[in-house]
Design an enzyme around this catalytic site. Structure first.
Site, mmCIF file in Angstrom:
data_model
loop_
_atom_site.group_PDB
_atom_site.id
_atom_site.type_symbol
_atom_site.label_atom_id
_atom_site.label_comp_id
_atom_site.label_asym_id
_atom_site.label_seq_id
_atom_site.Cartn_x
_atom_site.Cartn_y
_atom_site.Cartn_z
ATOM 1 N N LYS A 1 -14.293 7.606 6.831
ATOM 2 C CA LYS A 1 -15.234 8.692 7.782
ATOM 3 C C LYS A 1 -15.211 9.912 6.461
ATOM 4 C CE LYS A 1 -14.679 7.413 11.999
ATOM 5 N NZ LYS A 1 -14.268 7.568 13.662
ATOM 6 N N PHE A 2 -14.396 10.051 5.537
ATOM 7 C CA PHE A 2 -14.186 11.201 4.631
ATOM 8 C C PHE A 2 -14.716 11.392 3.410
ATOM 9 C CE2 PHE A 2 -12.066 13.753 1.384
ATOM 10 C CZ PHE A 2 -12.098 14.248 1.793
ATOM 11 N N GLU A 3 -14.562 9.769 2.871
ATOM 12 C CA GLU A 3 -14.759 9.120 1.691
ATOM 13 C C GLU A 3 -16.469 9.632 1.773
ATOM 14 O OE1 GLU A 3 -15.405 6.088 -0.928
ATOM 15 O OE2 GLU A 3 -13.876 5.811 0.057
ATOM 16 N N GLU B 1 0.973 -1.092 0.287
ATOM 17 C CA GLU B 1 -0.470 -0.064 0.243
ATOM 18 C C GLU B 1 0.659 1.648 -0.198
ATOM 19 O OE1 GLU B 1 -3.684 2.351 2.096
ATOM 20 O OE2 GLU B 1 -3.476 -0.162 2.579
ATOM 21 N N ASP C 1 -2.256 12.034 -3.218
ATOM 22 C CA ASP C 1 -2.585 13.469 -3.231
ATOM 23 C C ASP C 1 -2.882 14.095 -4.944
ATOM 24 O OD1 ASP C 1 -1.836 16.580 -3.601
ATOM 25 O OD2 ASP C 1 -0.374 16.305 -2.104
ATOM 26 N N LYS D 1 -3.140 21.793 -9.240
ATOM 27 C CA LYS D 1 -3.341 22.468 -9.860
ATOM 28 C C LYS D 1 -2.499 22.318 -11.252
ATOM 29 C CE LYS D 1 -2.844 26.696 -5.757
ATOM 30 N NZ LYS D 1 -2.478 27.225 -5.401
#
Length: 234
Positions: free
Chosen positions: A213-215, A66, A141, A145
């Site tokens: 949780k973020f997802e 991973e 990440d 930009k």
């Protein structure tokens, strides 16, 4: 190390664009403690020599790499739910490594190890060809930009390197919540001649990848998540 050896090492480090920036974020006391106590037990130092996985884990089993473990909860959950596999996590940020080591200790995981180093160098120098049953790259990440996108991890050269480390029929699973990065991933992975897409484009989230949780919050807000699973040709 001699001057010429130092120069050679510097050239190796400079041979690719880094996909991360080491930020001076706060490391909690608990993260620091688990980092200091856990790395000697479950950490593997970077060295330009192929790992002997059987020696590292004390057994022969499928090995899953991973890249980018974040704070480690997903990595630890997958390892806990699949004790038949061995997992090697790569993460550069000390708070995340400390949190992952805390998870290893709390869950009593014997099938998970950690390397705190640049993933490109680890894969290039420490992972033997055709030694991995699978590779996970979850939410790297996005470098959103335009001028930053050369820093994105999923690039043709690196995908070729990753593919060379997969066993025949080994899988590469990427996930992102940035649609334009998902499109780039699909294009790059589809262009690798040794990889086969296991779906017609993107795939539903495989059950072994926990929903963070973020997802979950993002999905409730209507944000998308894109998973891609490719396999190396037999």
């Amino acid at each position: 190390m001699s001057g010429s050896d130092d120069e050679a090492a510097a050239l190796r480090r400079a041979s690719h664009i880094r996909s991360f920036v080491l930020r001076q974020g706060r490391v909690s006391d608990a993260q620091r403690r688990f980092h200091e106590e856990g790395m000697p037990r479950w950490g593997i130092p970077y060295q330009p020599a192929a790992l002997d996985f059987d020696a590292v884990f004390g057994r022969h089993a499928p090995r899953i790499l991973e890249i980018g473990c974040g704070m480690g909860e997903t990595t630890a959950t997958i390892a806990a739910e699949h004790p038949q596999n061995d997992y090697l996590g790569i993460e550069v940020h000390t708070p995340g490594v400390g949190s992952l080591l805390k998870e290893i200790a709390a869950r009593g995981l014997s099938n998970l190890r950690v390397i705190q180093h640049d993933a490109v160098e680890v894969v290039r120098d420490m992972i033997a060809p055709e030694s991995l049953a699978g590779i996970h790259i979850f939410f790297p990440d996005p470098w959103p930009k335009k001028r930053q996108q050369k820093r994105r991890l999923i690039q043709p050269e690196f995908v070729g390197l990753l593919t060379s480390r997969l066993m025949p029929n080994g899988y590469l699973h990427c996930a992102t919540d940035w649609e334009d990065y998902a499109s780039q991933m699909l294009e790059v992975l589809s262009s690798e001649p040794l990889l086969i897409n296991m779906a017609n484009g993107f795939t539903p989230r495989p059950p072994y990848r926990p929903q963070t949780k973020f997802e979950s919050r993002g999905l409730k807000l209507g944000h998308g998540v894109w998973d891609l699973v490719f396999r190396r040709k037999p």
